[in-house]
Write a protein that holds these residues in place. Structure first.
Motif, PDB file in Angstrom:
ATOM      1  N   ALA A  79       0.831  -1.203   0.000  1.00 25.57           N
ATOM      2  CA  ALA A  79       0.000   0.000   0.000  1.00 25.57           C
ATOM      3  C   ALA A  79       0.869   1.258   0.000  1.00 25.57           C
ATOM      4  O   ALA A  79       0.577   2.229  -0.705  1.00 25.57           O
ATOM      5  CB  ALA A  79      -0.944  -0.001   1.201  1.00 25.57           C
ATOM      6  N   LYS A  80       1.950   1.225   0.760  1.00 29.31           N
ATOM      7  CA  LYS A  80       2.874   2.374   0.795  1.00 29.31           C
ATOM      8  C   LYS A  80       3.472   2.635  -0.574  1.00 29.31           C
ATOM      9  O   LYS A  80       3.521   3.775  -1.045  1.00 29.31           O
ATOM     10  CB  LYS A  80       4.034   2.079   1.770  1.00 29.31           C
ATOM     11  CG  LYS A  80       3.711   2.340   3.214  1.00 29.31           C
ATOM     12  CD  LYS A  80       4.991   2.195   4.064  1.00 29.31           C
ATOM     13  CE  LYS A  80       4.658   1.702   5.462  1.00 29.31           C
ATOM     14  NZ  LYS A  80       5.850   1.258   6.200  1.00 29.31           N
ATOM     15  N   ILE A  81       3.950   1.546  -1.202  1.00 28.51           N
ATOM     16  CA  ILE A  81       4.610   1.686  -2.505  1.00 28.51           C
ATOM     17  C   ILE A  81       3.610   2.102  -3.578  1.00 28.51           C
ATOM     18  O   ILE A  81       3.873   2.992  -4.382  1.00 28.51           O
ATOM     19  CB  ILE A  81       5.306   0.370  -2.903  1.00 28.51           C
ATOM     20  CG1 ILE A  81       6.419   0.044  -1.903  1.00 28.51           C
ATOM     21  CG2 ILE A  81       5.883   0.458  -4.309  1.00 28.51           C
ATOM     22  CD1 ILE A  81       7.043  -1.331  -2.083  1.00 28.51           C
ATOM     23  N   PHE A  82       2.436   1.452  -3.574  1.00 31.61           N
ATOM     24  CA  PHE A  82       1.396   1.790  -4.553  1.00 31.61           C
ATOM     25  C   PHE A  82       0.983   3.260  -4.410  1.00 31.61           C
ATOM     26  O   PHE A  82       0.759   3.957  -5.397  1.00 31.61           O
ATOM     27  CB  PHE A  82       0.157   0.909  -4.387  1.00 31.61           C
ATOM     28  CG  PHE A  82       0.372  -0.549  -4.700  1.00 31.61           C
ATOM     29  CD1 PHE A  82       1.560  -1.000  -5.258  1.00 31.61           C
ATOM     30  CD2 PHE A  82      -0.633  -1.488  -4.433  1.00 31.61           C
ATOM     31  CE1 PHE A  82       1.766  -2.359  -5.537  1.00 31.61           C
ATOM     32  CE2 PHE A  82      -0.438  -2.839  -4.718  1.00 31.61           C
ATOM     33  CZ  PHE A  82       0.758  -3.276  -5.265  1.00 31.61           C
TER      34      PHE A  82
ATOM     35  N   HIS B 138      -6.217   5.081   7.799  1.00 33.84           N
ATOM     36  CA  HIS B 138      -5.838   4.170   6.714  1.00 33.84           C
ATOM     37  C   HIS B 138      -5.403   4.951   5.486  1.00 33.84           C
ATOM     38  O   HIS B 138      -5.800   4.626   4.354  1.00 33.84           O
ATOM     39  CB  HIS B 138      -7.007   3.262   6.330  1.00 33.84           C
ATOM     40  CG  HIS B 138      -7.396   2.278   7.383  1.00 33.84           C
ATOM     41  ND1 HIS B 138      -8.040   2.631   8.534  1.00 33.84           N
ATOM     42  CD2 HIS B 138      -7.197   0.937   7.475  1.00 33.84           C
ATOM     43  CE1 HIS B 138      -8.266   1.550   9.274  1.00 33.84           C
ATOM     44  NE2 HIS B 138      -7.754   0.510   8.660  1.00 33.84           N
ATOM     45  N   SER B 139      -4.572   5.934   5.698  1.00 32.04           N
ATOM     46  CA  SER B 139      -4.163   6.858   4.640  1.00 32.04           C
ATOM     47  C   SER B 139      -3.674   6.149   3.371  1.00 32.04           C
ATOM     48  O   SER B 139      -4.104   6.480   2.259  1.00 32.04           O
ATOM     49  CB  SER B 139      -3.078   7.785   5.179  1.00 32.04           C
ATOM     50  OG  SER B 139      -2.370   8.380   4.135  1.00 32.04           O
TER      51      SER B 139
ATOM     52  N   GLY C  22       1.993   4.501  -7.680  1.00 33.67           N
ATOM     53  CA  GLY C  22       0.900   3.935  -8.454  1.00 33.67           C
ATOM     54  C   GLY C  22       1.094   2.443  -8.622  1.00 33.67           C
ATOM     55  O   GLY C  22       2.226   1.955  -8.648  1.00 33.67           O
ATOM     56  N   PHE C  23       0.005   1.705  -8.759  1.00 35.82           N
ATOM     57  CA  PHE C  23       0.037   0.242  -8.841  1.00 35.82           C
ATOM     58  C   PHE C  23       0.891  -0.258  -9.999  1.00 35.82           C
ATOM     59  O   PHE C  23       1.788  -1.081  -9.828  1.00 35.82           O
ATOM     60  CB  PHE C  23      -1.393  -0.292  -8.983  1.00 35.82           C
ATOM     61  CG  PHE C  23      -1.484  -1.768  -9.235  1.00 35.82           C
ATOM     62  CD1 PHE C  23      -1.274  -2.671  -8.202  1.00 35.82           C
ATOM     63  CD2 PHE C  23      -1.786  -2.262 -10.497  1.00 35.82           C
ATOM     64  CE1 PHE C  23      -1.382  -4.039  -8.417  1.00 35.82           C
ATOM     65  CE2 PHE C  23      -1.888  -3.628 -10.728  1.00 35.82           C
ATOM     66  CZ  PHE C  23      -1.676  -4.514  -9.683  1.00 35.82           C
ATOM     67  N   ALA C  24       0.635   0.242 -11.200  1.00 38.17           N
ATOM     68  CA  ALA C  24       1.293  -0.292 -12.397  1.00 38.17           C
ATOM     69  C   ALA C  24       2.792  -0.001 -12.411  1.00 38.17           C
ATOM     70  O   ALA C  24       3.567  -0.771 -12.966  1.00 38.17           O
ATOM     71  CB  ALA C  24       0.631   0.274 -13.653  1.00 38.17           C
TER      72      ALA C  24
END
Lengths: 190, 190
Positions: free
Chosen positions: B15-18, B96-97, B22-24
């Motif tokens: 979640a931190k990295i995304f 849940h930032s 961004g996810f992709a």
DNA sequence: CCTACCGATCGGTAGG
DNA sequence: CCTACCGATCGGTAGG
């Protein structure tokens, strides 16, 4: 049709695709197909995928900034300034929906240098709006709320209009503008 | 440390990295490094990269939904309902930032099926809030504004708190909540 | 949980 | 503007 025109078409189509899937998940081959050429041919008009993103992000940042500068030095009340800023930003968000969507989300994918520049420009116009709110609180026009909360409540509400607003249906761009000004300045409660 | 715990750590780091890239644009190798294992080892705890995204998005969607359901049937005024919804959502956004940031932006990267489900759930809680606003207008508690404009002004302001709010500085989570309720219900103008 | 590795896809270039 | 193609990186698997 000269090169300039084709380039604009490419960037316009890119903004659509980036909005729908995000920058990183969008491929140059997909963009090429949308434009109607082979992927390699895109590079006769643009230098790189990154360049397209930069162009979109900074176009939006500069329009935002200049719409604030246009209001900043006028001899009008803080309320009137905020109203005009809301109005100008809604104009931008509704006419450049794809560009705004990309700038809002995919500025994170800019190169380190460009990302820093983008954040600087954005900070610049945020501070100008913050100064207007601050002055309005000092002169007693506005409620004594935290300036950051007021600033970002305003900006968030406006920035994300592109996510839901479809101008043809039961609501026009004019009604949107009128009601958003009402809500942000005077609140939901009667 | 059993498997469940490690899995939670993976999703938390993801979640931190995304959120940051961004996810992709985030790779499993990067996530593995952050967690402290080789990329291949992640797959002992999760089925796929997509599964992580799904988990984050639906966790957020379900918390949003249940926080509205908790208020919906109470015998209180529309104003009080909206206040409580704002309060609950700010609670979620501040605690849940990372999850909220990912759900807000990267739900677009869900598989077609999951994306449709996500949009359905989101539409569900949007409609419940819209109904509350509509009733408030009918009973004369609220101004006669377009319901969609009021709904999305509210939701946008709350959803994007995660983009700017840092709870340690000159403003606390309590002040944020108080001022946002003031602004959204009563407006900026004194 | 690691080493070794695969097939697919990516952004981009060379050369015409 | 296209054909042909490259090196890099991706998500994920086999096997231990």
């Amino acid at each position: 049709m000269g090169k300039i025109n084709k380039r604009e078409i490419i960037i316009e189509e890119a903004a659509k695709i980036f909005k729908a899937k995000g920058f990183a998940a969008s491929s140059m081959r997909e963009l090429a197909e949308q434009v109607g050429v082979e992927a390699a041919s895109l590079y006769n008009h643009i230098r790189s995928k990154d360049e397209i993103l930069e162009e979109i992000c900074f176009k939006v940042a500069h329009i935002y900034m200049s719409s604030i500068l246009a209001v900043d030095d006028l001899e009008i009340s803080s309320t009137e300034k905020i109203k005009r800023i809301i109005s100008a930003h809604i104009q931008l968000v509704t006419t450049h929906s794809n560009d705004v969507a990309v700038a809002n989300v995919d500025w994170k994918n800019l190169s380190e240098t460009k990302k820093n520049l983008y954040k600087e420009i954005r900070k610049g116009y945020e501070q100008r709006i913050a100064a207007i709110i601050k002055k309005g609180i000092e002169t007693g026009e506005f409620k004594d709320v935290n300036v950051s909360v007021a600033l970002f409540t305003l900006l968030s509400a406006i920035r994300w209009v592109e996510q839901w607003f479809k101008p043809n249906r039961s609501i026009s761009a004019e009604e949107l503008e009128k009601d958003m000004i009402t809500l942000l300045i005077n609140g939901l409660k009667k």
